[in-house]
Motif scaffolding. Structure first.
Motif, mmCIF file in Angstrom:
data_model
loop_
_atom_site.group_PDB
_atom_site.id
_atom_site.type_symbol
_atom_site.label_atom_id
_atom_site.label_comp_id
_atom_site.label_asym_id
_atom_site.label_seq_id
_atom_site.Cartn_x
_atom_site.Cartn_y
_atom_site.Cartn_z
ATOM 1 N N GLN A 17 0.951 -1.071 0.246
ATOM 2 C CA GLN A 17 -0.108 0.193 -0.058
ATOM 3 C C GLN A 17 0.777 1.174 0.019
ATOM 4 O O GLN A 17 0.500 2.288 0.261
ATOM 5 C CB GLN A 17 -0.871 -0.012 1.252
ATOM 6 C CG GLN A 17 -1.817 -1.179 1.172
ATOM 7 C CD GLN A 17 -2.967 -0.827 0.195
ATOM 8 O OE1 GLN A 17 -3.363 0.242 -0.124
ATOM 9 N NE2 GLN A 17 -3.430 -1.957 -0.539
ATOM 10 N N SER A 64 -1.119 4.563 0.909
ATOM 11 C CA SER A 64 -2.130 4.905 0.191
ATOM 12 C C SER A 64 -3.374 5.277 1.049
ATOM 13 O O SER A 64 -3.476 4.993 2.296
ATOM 14 C CB SER A 64 -2.626 3.580 -0.532
ATOM 15 O OG SER A 64 -3.249 2.670 0.526
ATOM 16 N N VAL A 94 -2.219 8.347 -3.347
ATOM 17 C CA VAL A 94 -2.648 7.280 -4.162
ATOM 18 C C VAL A 94 -3.956 6.466 -3.414
ATOM 19 O O VAL A 94 -3.850 6.435 -2.410
ATOM 20 C CB VAL A 94 -1.572 6.096 -4.643
ATOM 21 C CG1 VAL A 94 -0.882 5.437 -3.216
ATOM 22 C CG2 VAL A 94 -1.726 5.135 -5.720
ATOM 23 N N LEU A 96 -5.504 2.988 -4.180
ATOM 24 C CA LEU A 96 -5.078 1.664 -4.708
ATOM 25 C C LEU A 96 -6.508 0.764 -4.349
ATOM 26 O O LEU A 96 -7.404 1.194 -3.949
ATOM 27 C CB LEU A 96 -3.945 0.877 -3.931
ATOM 28 C CG LEU A 96 -2.508 1.708 -4.130
ATOM 29 C CD1 LEU A 96 -1.600 0.983 -3.405
ATOM 30 C CD2 LEU A 96 -2.241 1.869 -5.815
ATOM 31 N N ASP A 97 -6.391 -0.507 -4.941
ATOM 32 C CA ASP A 97 -7.256 -1.450 -4.908
ATOM 33 C C ASP A 97 -8.306 -1.701 -6.002
ATOM 34 O O ASP A 97 -8.536 -0.392 -6.719
ATOM 35 C CB ASP A 97 -7.979 -1.600 -3.428
ATOM 36 C CG ASP A 97 -6.879 -2.082 -2.247
ATOM 37 O OD1 ASP A 97 -5.819 -2.675 -2.826
ATOM 38 O OD2 ASP A 97 -7.138 -1.815 -1.235
ATOM 39 N N ARG A 113 -5.198 7.156 -9.054
ATOM 40 C CA ARG A 113 -5.884 6.014 -9.215
ATOM 41 C C ARG A 113 -5.829 5.092 -10.281
ATOM 42 O O ARG A 113 -6.009 5.713 -11.400
ATOM 43 C CB ARG A 113 -7.377 6.268 -8.531
ATOM 44 C CG ARG A 113 -8.191 7.241 -9.475
ATOM 45 C CD ARG A 113 -9.384 7.575 -8.823
ATOM 46 N NE ARG A 113 -10.472 6.559 -8.475
ATOM 47 C CZ ARG A 113 -11.448 6.587 -7.917
ATOM 48 N NH1 ARG A 113 -11.832 7.928 -7.286
ATOM 49 N NH2 ARG A 113 -12.326 5.883 -7.470
ATOM 50 N N GLN A 114 -6.292 3.732 -10.071
ATOM 51 C CA GLN A 114 -6.289 2.873 -11.285
ATOM 52 C C GLN A 114 -7.863 2.596 -11.402
ATOM 53 O O GLN A 114 -8.240 2.625 -12.577
ATOM 54 C CB GLN A 114 -5.551 1.518 -10.916
ATOM 55 C CG GLN A 114 -4.164 2.025 -11.055
ATOM 56 C CD GLN A 114 -3.382 0.755 -10.208
ATOM 57 O OE1 GLN A 114 -3.917 0.147 -9.626
ATOM 58 N NE2 GLN A 114 -2.020 0.611 -10.315
#
Length: 344
Positions: A17, A64, A94, A96-97, A113-114
């Motif tokens: 993280q 994160s 950031v 994440l997840d 972010r993704q």
């Protein structure tokens, strides 16, 4: 550009993280810069860290946002963000997840972010690549791509979790719906998700491509994520099969999974292949510098009934030279902009 991060925030037990740019530099003293460059593609000579917040151009929140929420340390983050806001220092955070978490509105923050939905998030929420190891080096001991010659009928590849299991799809949709309801009832901070059984939807997309004349399909359907591998040897074998499938294909189907992003997109580019990218309102990285439609076959989610025709039309417009150039261009895009260096 100089960076500062609060070192005392680092939690080794939650290393996954950590803000991605910091991970190569939060290693043991015996870890050399040559090892760092080989493992992460970035050197200590390329990043300048300072120990005084006021001396930095950019402040980075060490862990994160997910981590701080999970460990009940929101107040620590808010205090840090108020400090950097007062000092007028741009701050990187950031998220994440697979599922996003509500984040407070701070005008000086850039939230990487993704996952997430572009139309539902502010513009200061920006895309973050999925940082992967180089598959060409890892599995084929080479730097150059395996060039594919132009042929009239292209091969479309896919290897992964895609199933027609209706019961499983229903179970997943109910689970998402309950999580969404929990959010609206203010019982959790996880952002609402599209009610979609990704593996089931992916299966239907692949079947549409199989039914389209003029396309050669090279599909490996798996009934479980990562083929349900149980140990390191099985995982290595399934991963090699995954990349061999890409190696033997011209185009690769890239559709979201549990989160609204595709790791396969970056793996496809790294292999020098052309993604068939199904856009589900994704937050793609570096859109100010990358014209994504120049690198992928772009298919909107509401166009999947015509996905075969879209791929065919795209391919027919290419020449023998431009087809190979696109493969090389995609590999170059990954090498230059979609690794850690791309954040600098």
């Amino acid at each position: 550009m100089t960076f500062y991060f609060p070192k005392l925030h680092y939690d080794k037990s939650f290393r996954g993280q950590t803000f991605p740019l910091l991970k190569p530099f939060l290693k043991g003293e015996e870890f050399s810069d040559d090892e760092r460059t080989a493992m992460y593609g970035i050197s200590e000579d390329e990043v300048a860290f300072v120990d005084v917040l006021e001396a930095s151009d950019v402040a980075i929140l060490t862990m994160s946002w997910n981590y701080y929420v999970k460990t009940k340390q929101r107040a620590k983050v808010i205090q840090f963000l108020k400090t950097t806001q007062h000092l007028n220092i741009t701050t990187w955070v950031v998220l994440l997840d697979d599922v996003g978490i509500d984040f407070p509105d701070f005008p000086h923050v850039k939230l990487f972010r993704q996952s997430g939905y572009r139309s539902k998030t502010p513009r200061w929420h920006v895309g973050l690549p999925v940082f992967i190891s180089d598959p060409l080096k890892a599995y084929y001991n080479r730097n150059a791509i395996f060039e594919r010659p132009y042929v009239e009928n292209p091969t479309i590849g896919f290897c992964g979790f895609a199933t027609s299991n209706v019961a499983l799809a229903l179970k997943i949709k109910v689970k998402i719906a309950l999580k969404n309801l929990s959010y609206y009832l203010k019982l959790n901070a996880q952002e609402p998700e599209m009610i979609l059984a990704a593996a089931h939807w992916r299966h239907s997309i692949l079947k549409r491509l199989e039914a389209h004349q003029g396309l050669i399909t090279n599909f490996i359907y798996r009934a479980k994520y990562r083929a349900g591998t149980q140990n390191t040897a099985q995982r290595a074998a399934s991963t090699l099969e995954f990349f061999n499938n890409m190696k033997a294909s011209d185009y690769v189907v890239c559709v979201r999974g549990a989160g609204n992003f595709s790791v396969r997109l970056y793996e496809t580019l790294a292999m020098g292949r052309i993604p068939i990218f199904v856009n589900t309102d994704c937050i793609l990285p570096f859109t100010e510098a990358i014209d994504w439609k120049e690198h992928v076959v772009w298919v909107e989610a509401d166009e999947i009934d015509n996905i075969g025709a879209i791929v065919t039309n795209f391919h027919e417009k290419l020449t023998e030279d431009s087809f190979v150039e696109l493969q090389q261009s995609n590999r170059c895009l990954w090498e230059t902009k979609l690794q850690l260096k791309g954040l600098l």
